[in-house]
Design an enzyme around this catalytic site. Structure first.
Site, mmCIF file in Angstrom:
data_model
loop_
_atom_site.group_PDB
_atom_site.id
_atom_site.type_symbol
_atom_site.label_atom_id
_atom_site.label_comp_id
_atom_site.label_asym_id
_atom_site.label_seq_id
_atom_site.Cartn_x
_atom_site.Cartn_y
_atom_site.Cartn_z
ATOM 1 N N LEU A 105 -4.546 -1.164 3.278
ATOM 2 C CA LEU A 105 -3.982 -3.179 4.044
ATOM 3 C C LEU A 105 -4.290 -3.327 2.828
ATOM 4 O O LEU A 105 -5.065 -3.366 2.062
ATOM 5 C CB LEU A 105 -6.140 -2.511 4.650
ATOM 6 C CG LEU A 105 -6.123 -1.545 5.750
ATOM 7 C CD1 LEU A 105 -6.451 -1.940 6.412
ATOM 8 C CD2 LEU A 105 -4.381 -1.890 6.741
ATOM 9 N N ASP A 106 -3.339 -4.521 3.573
ATOM 10 C CA ASP A 106 -3.886 -6.038 2.282
ATOM 11 C C ASP A 106 -5.104 -6.589 2.420
ATOM 12 O O ASP A 106 -5.739 -6.890 3.364
ATOM 13 C CB ASP A 106 -2.799 -6.555 2.408
ATOM 14 C CG ASP A 106 -1.497 -6.918 2.606
ATOM 15 O OD1 ASP A 106 -0.861 -5.528 2.005
ATOM 16 O OD2 ASP A 106 -0.244 -7.079 3.737
ATOM 17 N N LYS A 107 -4.972 -7.104 1.140
ATOM 18 C CA LYS A 107 -6.844 -7.068 1.123
ATOM 19 C C LYS A 107 -6.967 -8.077 2.338
ATOM 20 O O LYS A 107 -7.994 -8.500 2.906
ATOM 21 C CB LYS A 107 -6.601 -8.599 -0.148
ATOM 22 C CG LYS A 107 -7.863 -9.747 -0.477
ATOM 23 C CD LYS A 107 -8.357 -10.086 -1.580
ATOM 24 C CE LYS A 107 -9.012 -11.452 -1.333
ATOM 25 N NZ LYS A 107 -9.156 -13.036 -2.315
#
Length: 380
Positions: free
Chosen positions: A200-202
């Protein structure tokens, strides 16, 4: 709120799940495992570079300084010293070895070698002091609060908060999920990427699955590749929705030729283009914003963000893809809400639902919309 929608499992697994859910507030922080931490980076197996969210690459080395003796073979006679070092020490980049030359970490002909352009002679003896870099020191166990909603000997399912980086990379060498996993259980140090099988993106929150055994990791990677894992997200996007209530975006994604830090919808024949498919369902909308849920059929970098921007509906606060900060949000309005798959070892069906965090729900309310996830049927 996290709901275990379905977990048909044997009694031992069921007991593990109950402990994980009931005790997660007590178990969220552990001390790092005392298992020879300087060797952790050696234990983590690297994988080839990839852009899919199911792949990642890290290289590791021990923290101790290594003095490596070298000798120039006949084939390198007359080469620049930096070129010869790059050939003789292939696990490090030429720029890093040039840096070592500048720092006086290379001994040549009994003295400190200074100039990278100096020419070597066959038979020359060198000694290189290989020093740890930020990257090689990134693979350390760091105690971290993890919200674990399922755990057994093969698998964990966690809720990742917005702001947590999944794996070490430039600018984020510590404090990542990988560091937390190394502190969470002993087996992580023996697994590629500490068991991480997707990203998952930051600034995306929500559910993630993490392998705890090599058998589980191989099975989960294969399941993702075969599109056997159901991953559903909820997102708040800009603008009035003018597309069909349900649609599937089937557009390849690759690097943006104008900005290599971004991804973009590209021609399927473009270099580096990868097929990408997202199903989108409008939940509620207004002239200013639209609440949607999205199902990933593939797992390309920034896939939902790119596809919604391509539709003319960038995510709220996703400034990389044209979104604007609104309604108090300080990160892109994207949350991984639902995860369904078969247990990688036992084969029983598992399903989890994590409702969006307070910042997302507050933004939805400020936008004049209503979120009612409990009555929203999963996308096919």
């Amino acid at each position: 709120m996290v709901v275990v929608l379905q977990a048909v499992m044997n009694p031992a697994v069921r007991s593990s799940v109950k402990r994980s859910v009931d005790n997660r507030n007590k178990r969220t922080v552990r001390t790092p495992l005392e298992t020879g931490q300087p060797k952790l980076a050696e234990q983590i197996i690297s994988t080839p570079p990839a852009e899919d969210e199911t792949d990642a690459t890290w290289d590791g080395a021990t923290e101790a300084i290594e003095n490596r003796p070298l000798q120039i073979p006949e084939s390198m006679h007359g080469w620049r010293i930096d070129r010869a070092l790059a050939e003789l020490v292939p696990e490090f980049s030429r720029s890093y070895l040039q840096q070592l030359l500048e720092e006086g970490a290379v001994q040549w002909r009994g003295a400190t070698a200074g100039k990278a352009s100096a020419k070597v002679t066959v038979g020359d003896a060198l000694s290189v002091q290989l020093r740890p870099t930020q990257q090689t020191q990134a693979f350390k166990a760091e105690p971290m609060a993890l919200e674990v909603v399922f755990e057994d000997e093969h698998l964990m399912v966690i809720v990742k908060p917005a702001g947590l980086v999944v794996h070490p990379a430039a600018g984020n060498w510590t404090g990542t999920l990988l560091n937390g996993l190394l502190a969470w259980h002993e087996g992580a140090r023996h697994l590629p990427r500490a068991g991480i099988v997707h990203r998952l993106d930051k600034d995306t929150s929500g559910l993630m699955m993490v392998a705890k055994s090599r058998t589980a990791m191989d099975a989960l990677v294969q399941a993702i590749a075969a599109r056997e894992v159901h991953r559903e997200y909820v997102a708040l996007a800009h603008g009035l929705w003018r597309s069909p209530l349900n649609l599937t975006v089937d557009q390849a994604i690759g690097r943006d030729s104008r900005n290599r830090l971004r991804m973009a919808v590209v021609s399927g024949e473009s270099t580096g283009a990868k097929p990408a498919q997202t199903t989108v369902h409008r939940l509620e909308g207004s002239p200013q914003a639209t609440l949607v849920k999205c199902k990933l059929h593939t797992g390309r970098t920034h896939q939902i963000r790119v596809h919604l921007a391509w539709l003319g509906h960038p995510l709220v606060c996703d400034t990389v893809y044209g979104g604007r900060p609104l309604w108090g949000l300080e990160r892109q309005a994207l949350h991984a809400r639902e995860l369904r798959f078969l247990h990688p070892v036992g084969g029983q069906p598992l399903a989890f639902l994590a409702e969006p965090p307070s910042d997302f729900l507050a933004a939805v309310a400020e936008a004049g919309l209503h979120y009612n996830g409990s009555t929203s049927a999963p996308l096919p």
